[in-house]
Design a protein around this motif. Structure first.
Motif, short mmCIF file in Angstrom:
data_model
loop_
_atom_site.label_atom_id
_atom_site.label_comp_id
_atom_site.label_asym_id
_atom_site.label_seq_id
_atom_site.Cartn_x
_atom_site.Cartn_y
_atom_site.Cartn_z
N TYR A 44 17.65 20.61 40.07
CA TYR A 44 18.16 21.84 39.46
C TYR A 44 19.67 21.94 39.67
O TYR A 44 20.42 22.21 38.75
CB TYR A 44 17.46 23.09 40.01
N LYS A 48 21.14 21.71 36.20
CA LYS A 48 21.09 23.12 35.76
C LYS A 48 20.30 23.30 34.46
O LYS A 48 20.83 23.71 33.44
CB LYS A 48 22.50 23.68 35.63
N GLN A 50 17.67 24.73 31.61
CA GLN A 50 17.47 26.08 31.09
C GLN A 50 16.05 26.61 31.34
O GLN A 50 15.80 27.80 31.18
CB GLN A 50 17.76 26.10 29.58
N ILE A 70 16.12 27.60 44.57
CA ILE A 70 16.74 27.51 43.24
C ILE A 70 17.37 28.85 42.88
O ILE A 70 18.51 28.91 42.41
CB ILE A 70 15.72 27.06 42.18
N ARG A 71 16.65 29.94 43.13
CA ARG A 71 17.19 31.27 42.79
C ARG A 71 18.36 31.66 43.69
O ARG A 71 19.23 32.42 43.27
CB ARG A 71 16.08 32.31 42.84
N ASP A 74 21.05 29.80 41.85
CA ASP A 74 21.28 30.36 40.53
C ASP A 74 20.30 31.51 40.27
O ASP A 74 19.15 31.28 39.90
CB ASP A 74 21.10 29.27 39.46
N ALA A 77 18.10 31.46 37.10
CA ALA A 77 17.16 30.37 36.83
C ALA A 77 15.87 30.92 36.24
O ALA A 77 15.34 31.93 36.71
CB ALA A 77 16.87 29.60 38.11
N TYR A 78 15.36 30.24 35.21
CA TYR A 78 14.14 30.66 34.52
C TYR A 78 13.02 29.72 34.95
O TYR A 78 12.97 28.58 34.52
CB TYR A 78 14.35 30.62 33.01
N ILE A 79 12.14 30.22 35.81
CA ILE A 79 11.13 29.38 36.46
C ILE A 79 9.73 29.87 36.13
O ILE A 79 9.43 31.06 36.25
CB ILE A 79 11.33 29.37 37.99
#
Length: 123
Positions: A44, A48, A50, A70-71, A74, A77-79
């Motif tokens: 990630y 980076k 999407q 990850i969060r 960022d 971040a769309y997880i």
């Protein structure tokens, strides 16, 4: 949609292939793959992407901890968590850490397509 990168992290090669095959039908084909939570975080940070699909139960670092890290890196971040196993407390923890959704394995192609479409509406 060539500029869109999608990270798929699951310790099962079959699960990664199935997800890629479904997402390809949505018009995306730029994938990054990992097999554990540590790789998910490193990949990630490097790429980076999407959109991220994460299993919960993985070696070295589970999906909940990977979501957290990850969060931290960022917050945007769309997880999406995709898992067949895991307790309600793990799923709740992943959502609390910032995962956007959860899809239970075995999943349908419609469920995956819906998540992908929702993420990229208006692009």
């Amino acid at each position: 949609m060539e500029d869109v990168k999608i990270l798929i992290c699951d310790d099962s090669i079959l699960a990664r292939k199935q997800l890629k095959d479904i997402i390809k039908t949505c018009g995306f084909d730029n994938f990054i793959e990992g097999v554990n939570g540590e790789q998910a975080v490193a990949l990630y940070k490097e790429h980076k992407p999407q959109l991220v699909f994460l299993d919960i139960v993985m070696p070295l670092m589970d999906g909940v901890q990977a979501v957290h890290e990850i969060r931290q890196f960022d917050p945007e971040a769309y997880i999406i968590i995709v898992s067949s196993v895991g307790t309600q407390s793990q799923l709740k923890a992943a959502i609390m850490e910032g995962a956007h959704d959860f899809i239970q394995k075995p999943y349908s192609s419609e469920a995956i397509s819906k998540v992908v479409s929702k993420r990229f509406e208006g692009r």
